[in-house]
Design a protein around this motif. Structure first.
Motif, PDB file in Angstrom:
ATOM      1  N   THR A  37       0.853  -1.194   0.000  1.00  0.00           N
ATOM      2  CA  THR A  37       0.000   0.000   0.000  1.00  0.00           C
ATOM      3  C   THR A  37       0.888   1.245   0.000  1.00  0.00           C
ATOM      4  O   THR A  37       0.633   2.221  -0.705  1.00  0.00           O
ATOM      5  CB  THR A  37      -0.936  -0.002   1.225  1.00  0.00           C
ATOM      6  N   ASP A  38       1.956   1.159   0.789  1.00  0.00           N
ATOM      7  CA  ASP A  38       2.932   2.251   0.853  1.00  0.00           C
ATOM      8  C   ASP A  38       3.545   2.507  -0.530  1.00  0.00           C
ATOM      9  O   ASP A  38       3.696   3.651  -0.953  1.00  0.00           O
ATOM     10  CB  ASP A  38       4.016   1.838   1.863  1.00  0.00           C
ATOM     11  N   LYS A  39       3.842   1.438  -1.251  1.00  0.00           N
ATOM     12  CA  LYS A  39       4.454   1.561  -2.588  1.00  0.00           C
ATOM     13  C   LYS A  39       3.484   2.285  -3.537  1.00  0.00           C
ATOM     14  O   LYS A  39       3.883   3.196  -4.268  1.00  0.00           O
ATOM     15  CB  LYS A  39       4.788   0.147  -3.093  1.00  0.00           C
ATOM     16  N   GLY A 155      -8.952  -7.492   8.603  1.00  0.00           N
ATOM     17  CA  GLY A 155      -9.468  -6.525   7.638  1.00  0.00           C
ATOM     18  C   GLY A 155      -8.467  -6.201   6.552  1.00  0.00           C
ATOM     19  O   GLY A 155      -8.807  -5.577   5.559  1.00  0.00           O
ATOM     20  N   SER A 156      -7.215  -6.621   6.765  1.00  0.00           N
ATOM     21  CA  SER A 156      -6.209  -6.360   5.722  1.00  0.00           C
ATOM     22  C   SER A 156      -6.454  -7.305   4.551  1.00  0.00           C
ATOM     23  O   SER A 156      -7.174  -8.303   4.666  1.00  0.00           O
ATOM     24  CB  SER A 156      -4.807  -6.564   6.285  1.00  0.00           C
ATOM     25  N   ALA A 157      -5.823  -6.989   3.441  1.00  0.00           N
ATOM     26  CA  ALA A 157      -5.972  -7.827   2.251  1.00  0.00           C
ATOM     27  C   ALA A 157      -5.414  -9.220   2.503  1.00  0.00           C
ATOM     28  O   ALA A 157      -6.007 -10.227   2.109  1.00  0.00           O
ATOM     29  CB  ALA A 157      -5.242  -7.155   1.093  1.00  0.00           C
ATOM     30  N   ASP A 198      -0.163 -12.018  -0.469  1.00  0.00           N
ATOM     31  CA  ASP A 198       0.157 -10.588  -0.500  1.00  0.00           C
ATOM     32  C   ASP A 198       0.055 -10.038  -1.911  1.00  0.00           C
ATOM     33  O   ASP A 198       0.196 -10.770  -2.900  1.00  0.00           O
ATOM     34  CB  ASP A 198       1.558 -10.338   0.072  1.00  0.00           C
ATOM     35  N   GLN A 199      -0.144  -8.717  -1.968  1.00  0.00           N
ATOM     36  CA  GLN A 199      -0.287  -8.073  -3.261  1.00  0.00           C
ATOM     37  C   GLN A 199       0.987  -8.251  -4.085  1.00  0.00           C
ATOM     38  O   GLN A 199       2.099  -8.229  -3.547  1.00  0.00           O
ATOM     39  CB  GLN A 199      -0.547  -6.571  -3.102  1.00  0.00           C
ATOM     40  N   THR A 200       0.792  -8.325  -5.411  1.00  0.00           N
ATOM     41  CA  THR A 200       1.947  -8.451  -6.313  1.00  0.00           C
ATOM     42  C   THR A 200       2.860  -7.228  -6.215  1.00  0.00           C
ATOM     43  O   THR A 200       4.040  -7.334  -6.532  1.00  0.00           O
ATOM     44  CB  THR A 200       1.484  -8.606  -7.771  1.00  0.00           C
TER      45      THR A 200
HETATM   46  N1  ASP Z   1      -0.570  -5.968   1.964  1.00  0.00           N
HETATM   47  C1  ASP Z   1      -1.081  -5.534   3.199  1.00  0.00           C
HETATM   48  C2  ASP Z   1      -2.390  -6.162   3.456  1.00  0.00           C
HETATM   49  O1  ASP Z   1      -2.375  -7.332   3.609  1.00  0.00           O
HETATM   50  C3  ASP Z   1      -1.036  -4.133   3.572  1.00  0.00           C
HETATM   51  C4  ASP Z   1       0.284  -3.444   3.385  1.00  0.00           C
HETATM   52  O2  ASP Z   1       1.241  -3.638   4.111  1.00  0.00           O
HETATM   53  O3  ASP Z   1       0.294  -2.665   2.460  1.00  0.00           O
HETATM   54  O4  ASP Z   1      -3.416  -5.541   3.559  1.00  0.00           O
END
Ligand code: ASP
Length: 322
Positions: A37-39, A155-157, A198-200
């Motif tokens: 999210t930071d990225k 609640g996180s992704a 986790d997000q790509t």
């Molecule tokens: N990827 C994270 C999530 O699981 C959040 C993060 O650190 O950006 O929501």
């Protein structure tokens, strides 16, 4: 000096121009620095800086509780456009997960527009014995009760994706919550946790560098980026209908003047067409929003639909926090 002020006031009166921003804009990211999210937020801040008149934009990581602490901070901030929030699907999942949520997503914010959508990957520690999704399932079945799964809080992704994965596999794992998936990734690399969704935008570099094991993607279509295109979707690997896509949007405290939201939205739309921003995001698997959800009203309608979509799924999985 007095003459100048009078001249400025006259210009404002005739053009109706609204001076924003006149000082530093803070974008709150409700997860740890260095994570996905930071990225997205840092790339976005760079892309909107110029269309906002070379504004100074700082990122404030207010991490914890699955993104709800940072969102609550912005909901209570002065509605003047100098505190914005960039967050993800947590806006839609947290109402069903937290009994005492300190904000109401649809009532306490102005919606500035949706930015992107990002697939997730199911990844494992480098020392994990499984080298394919089929081997991972065998390993999970052989190690029931001993496996831990990292996430960025309820609640996180990562929590949402991990919760669904465990539910369809009927495998209970021990959740290990972090303030974001940047620190979770460090522990995955170090072997302290076993697996994570986790997000790509956080996993692509580690997968390309061969630093972690990658098993599947969470979207129903395989990814276009060459390094990840060989990964099966969870749907084709046997979890029929499994589909998790994470989106990121921009928000301001309720009551922020429309003229400010219009300026932020106009800058957001310039960013969504910025070749550098698009290239950065696409190289990490993200898809830039090109439809009407980049408009405030459609963004809000989309978040409302997402709340309606995720709430029954979360309730069916019986997970709550205070
Ligand atoms: N990827 C994270 C999530 O699981 C959040 C993060 O650190 O950006 O929501």
């Amino acid at each position: 000096m007095k003459k100048l002020l009078i001249a400025c006031a006259a210009a404002f009166a005739t053009t109706g121009a609204f001076a924003y921003p006149e000082k530093t804009v803070t974008i709150v990211v409700p997860f740890a620095a260095g994570g996905p999210t930071d990225k997205v937020a840092r790339d976005f801040a760079e892309a909107v800086r110029k269309p906002l008149g070379n504004a100074t934009i700082v990122i404030d990581n207010v991490a914890g509780a699955g993104g709800t602490l940072g969102a609550a901070k912005v909901a209570k901030a002065a509605p003047d456009g100098y505190t914005l929030l960039l967050t993800h699907v947590s806006m839609a999942t947290s109402p069903a997960l937290y009994r005492n949520l300190q904000f109401k997503p649809l009532d306490d914010f102005e919606f500035a527009g949706l930015v992107n959508e990002v697939p997730m990957t199911l990844v494992g520690r480098p020392t994990l014995a499984a080298n394919s999704y089929a081997e991972l399932v065998t390993w999970i079945n052989a190690n029931k009760g001993k496996i831990n799964i990292a996430n960025a809080g309820l609640g996180s992704a990562s929590h949402l994706c991990g919760m669904l994965f465990q539910s369809v596999l009927k495998a209970d794992m021990t959740p290990v919550p972090y303030k974001g998936t940047a620190p979770a990734m460090n522990d995955l690399l170090g072997g302290q946790v076993d697996i994570m969704c986790d997000q790509t935008t956080n996993t692509t570099g580690q997968i390309e560098g061969g630093k972690i094991k990658a098993y599947a993607v969470t979207t129903t279509k395989r990814l276009a980026i060459p390094s990840l295109s060989k990964l099966p979707t969870l749907d084709e690997a046997g979890l029929k209908g499994f589909n998790v896509t994470i989106w990121h949007g921009v928000y301001a405290p309720k009551g922020t003047p429309k003229a400010v939201i219009d300026k932020v939205n106009a800058a957001l739309k310039v960013a969504l067409k910025d070749p550098g921003f698009i290239k950065n995001q696409e190289s990490l698997g993200a898809v830039i929003v090109t439809d009407a959800r980049s408009n405030p009203a459609d963004h809000k309608k989309f978040v409302s639909d997402e709340i309606n979509k995720w709430s029954p799924i979360i309730k069916a999985n019986g997970q709550y926090a205070d």
